[in-house]
Scaffold this active site. Structure first.
Site, PDB file in Angstrom:
ATOM      1  N   ASN A  19      63.942  -9.941 -55.799  1.00  0.00           N
ATOM      2  CA  ASN A  19      62.515  -9.632 -55.828  1.00  0.00           C
ATOM      3  C   ASN A  19      62.088  -9.040 -54.491  1.00  0.00           C
ATOM      4  O   ASN A  19      62.128  -9.716 -53.468  1.00  0.00           O
ATOM      5  CB  ASN A  19      61.718 -10.912 -56.108  1.00  0.00           C
ATOM      6  CG  ASN A  19      60.314 -10.620 -56.594  1.00  0.00           C
ATOM      7  OD1 ASN A  19      59.928  -9.468 -56.728  1.00  0.00           O
ATOM      8  ND2 ASN A  19      59.533 -11.644 -56.854  1.00  0.00           N
ATOM      9  N   PRO A  45      55.623  -5.257 -55.109  1.00  0.00           N
ATOM     10  CA  PRO A  45      54.957  -5.912 -56.242  1.00  0.00           C
ATOM     11  C   PRO A  45      54.131  -7.124 -55.835  1.00  0.00           C
ATOM     12  O   PRO A  45      53.086  -7.394 -56.430  1.00  0.00           O
ATOM     13  CB  PRO A  45      56.120  -6.316 -57.151  1.00  0.00           C
ATOM     14  CG  PRO A  45      57.227  -5.382 -56.793  1.00  0.00           C
ATOM     15  CD  PRO A  45      57.068  -5.112 -55.326  1.00  0.00           C
ATOM     16  N   GLU A  46      54.593  -7.843 -54.801  1.00  0.00           N
ATOM     17  CA  GLU A  46      53.878  -9.040 -54.339  1.00  0.00           C
ATOM     18  C   GLU A  46      53.894  -9.085 -52.818  1.00  0.00           C
ATOM     19  O   GLU A  46      54.861  -8.653 -52.186  1.00  0.00           O
ATOM     20  CB  GLU A  46      54.529 -10.304 -54.908  1.00  0.00           C
ATOM     21  CG  GLU A  46      54.410 -10.406 -56.417  1.00  0.00           C
ATOM     22  CD  GLU A  46      55.481 -11.260 -57.047  1.00  0.00           C
ATOM     23  OE1 GLU A  46      55.225 -11.823 -58.116  1.00  0.00           O
ATOM     24  OE2 GLU A  46      56.595 -11.352 -56.481  1.00  0.00           O
ATOM     25  N   THR A  47      52.826  -9.626 -52.254  1.00  0.00           N
ATOM     26  CA  THR A  47      52.708  -9.769 -50.802  1.00  0.00           C
ATOM     27  C   THR A  47      52.339 -11.201 -50.470  1.00  0.00           C
ATOM     28  O   THR A  47      51.409 -11.764 -51.053  1.00  0.00           O
ATOM     29  CB  THR A  47      51.639  -8.822 -50.235  1.00  0.00           C
ATOM     30  OG1 THR A  47      51.993  -7.472 -50.561  1.00  0.00           O
ATOM     31  CG2 THR A  47      51.534  -8.958 -48.725  1.00  0.00           C
TER      32      THR A  47
END
Length: 269
Positions: A19, A45-47
Site C-alpha cells: 500500500n 491513496p492515503e495520507t
C-alpha cells in the site's frame, strides 16, 4: 513553503508492492479541512498525519476524499518513518486514533500491528452487495465493513465489481475473501466511496477476517495474501481478543511538498 513528505509502501518489501502511503509529521493539529487539502496534494491513496505526544503519537488518516477512522497501513507507515528517520532506538510505539489505540513494534525485519478483533454478523439484505460484486452466491457479513466470503481463490481474483454500485452501499469498505487452502486466506478490498476503487493493502480487514478464518480453519496463525494489482502479504495471529498483523515495510523516498502561497502550517522537522 515546502514541507517534508515521506512515501512508504506498507505490507511489502517490493517497490511496486503493498500500500503506497504518504506520511506527514506535525507539531500540532490542523483543522480537518486543511488536512484534507494536504491529503489531496500528497499524490497517494492515503495520507497519515502524526503528532508526537511524548511516548505516544496521535494519528489521523485521510484518503483524497474523506477521513478514514482506522487505517492500519497508515499506522504501520508512520511507525516506520519515525523509527527509521527520527529515533532508531525505538522498538515499540503506541498510536492514538479516533477509535482507540494501536500498538506497533519492530522485531527483526518486520513491524507488527496490535489490532482489535471484530465479530461479524450476517447481513440482512445481501442481494445489493452480491450484485455490485457481480456474483450470485456468497456469505455476506457485516461489522464496520461489509465482508463477503466466496468459495475459492480463483473467484476472488476474478472479481470485476461495479464500483458505482459499491459506492452506494452503507459501508464505505467491502472486503471479499476465500480460503487459500491449509492455513491461509486471500482477500480483496474495495472502497470507491472513499475515492479508492481497490485498496492495495488493508490491514484492518484482518480485524474480522483473521478470527473468522481461525475459527473455520482451526488455526490461530494464518498467512493472508491480498490479490490487489500491487499484491500484499500479512502474517496474522490471534492473541486473546487482539489480532497481531505482521509484515515488511519499504521506505520509498523522502521529498519536499510545495504548499500553495500563503498556506503556513506547523510541521515537524
Amino acid at each position: 513553503m515546502e514541507i517534508d513528505l515521506y512515501e512508504v509502501n506498507a505490507f511489502s518489501h517490493r517497490p511496486q508492492g503493498g500500500n503506497p502511503l504518504a506520511v506527514m509529521l506535525l507539531d500540532e493539529w490542523l483543522g480537518s479541512l486543511a488536512l484534507q487539502i494536504l491529503a489531496s496534494k500528497g499524490g497517494k491513496p492515503e495520507t497519515a498525519f502524526v503528532v508526537r505526544r511524548g511516548e505516544k503519537c496521535e494519528i489521523r488518516c485521510f484518503s483524497a476524499q474523506r477521513e478514514i477512522d482506522l487505517c492500519g497501513s497508515a499506522i504501520l507507515a508512520a511507525a516506520a518513518v519515525i523509527m527509521d528517520f527520527f529515533d532508531r532506538r525505538l522498538r515499540r510505539m503506541d498510536f492514538v486514533h479516533p477509535q482507540g489505540t494501536v500498538g506497533v513494534w519492530r522485531h527483526g525485519g518486520k513491524l507488527s500491528l496490535d489490532l482489535p478483533q471484530w465479530t461479524l454478523k450476517p447481513r440482512l439484505h445481501p442481494g445489493p452487495t452480491l450484485a455490485a460484486l457481480g456474483v450470485e452466491q456468497g456469505e455476506v457479513w457485516q461489522n464496520r465493513d461489509i465482508v463477503v466470503i466466496l468459495e475459492n481463490r480463483e473467484q476472488v481474483a476474478a472479481l470485476r465489481p461495479d464500483f458505482s454500485r459499491l459506492a452506494k452501499l452503507p459501508s464505505p469498505l467491502v472486503v471479499v475473501s476465500a480460503s487459500d487452502g491449509g492455513q491461509g486466506y486471500v482477500l480483496r478490498a474495495f472502497s470507491p466511496a472513499a475515492g479508492i476503487p481497490e485498496d492495495a493493502a488493508t490491514a484492518t480487514a484482518h480485524c474480522a477476517l483473521a478470527p473468522y478464518w481461525a475459527n473455520k480453519l482451526g488455526c490461530p496463525h494464518l498467512h493472508a495474501e491480498q490479490l490487489s494489482p500491487r499484491r500484499a502479504e500479512f502474517e496474522c495471529e490471534l492473541l486473546g481478543n487482539r489480532v497481531i498483523v505482521a509484515s515488511q515495510v519499504l521506505q520509498v523516498r523522502h521529498k519536499l511538498l510545495t504548499l500553495p502561497e500563503g498556506m503556513n502550517l506547523p510541521f515537524s522537522h
